[in-house]
Design a protein around this motif. Structure first.
Motif: not given
Length: 134
Positions: A87-111
């Motif tokens: 969970v991170s905060f960048k005013e005024p928004n909280f956001r949740v980001r998941v995973g530590n992917f080296r490539t965009r393809a890995e992240a897309r596959g997990f999505r």
């Protein structure tokens, strides 16, 4: 005469095949050693992160946004306990980001794997934690 040719042929063949001992001396300017030391020093101060990708599953602002983001994180972790969630905060928004992917393809596959549970998710470029050595 033919024996002489055979002898010359065999000797030249042995010379071509047999490895000759060799020494190579490389003169490196002292500036190179200084630059390498600076590079090592700069990299040792990094925070354990590298350029990579993650999947953003939640973006909240307004009343109770922190609690909503934390609930989304906990919901994610209950379904995917082996994938880190932040969970991170960048005013005024909280956001949740998941995973530590080296490539965009890995992240897309997990999505694609989590799309049914988190349909509003999307891939984002971000500094991610170094993968742990096994």
């Amino acid at each position: 005469m033919q024996n002489v040719y055979k002898f010359l042929f065999l000797t030249s063949l042995i010379v071509l095949i047999a490895p000759l001992p060799a020494q190579v001396q490389v003169d490196v300017p002292s500036d190179v050693h200084t630059l390498v030391a600076k590079h090592v020093s700069a990299n040792s101060k990094q925070s354990g992160k590298m350029e990579g990708f993650c999947v953003q599953i939640c973006f909240e602002s307004g009343n109770n946004s922190r609690e909503k983001a934390e609930r989304a994180r906990m919901s994610f972790l209950s379904k995917y306990p082996n994938i880190p969630a932040y969970v991170s905060f960048k005013e005024p928004n909280f956001r949740v980001r998941v995973g530590n992917f080296r490539t965009r393809a890995e992240a897309r596959g997990f999505r694609e794997e989590i799309l049914n549970d988190f349909p509003q998710s999307f891939v984002i470029k971000e500094d991610v934690m170094f993968p742990k050595d096994n």
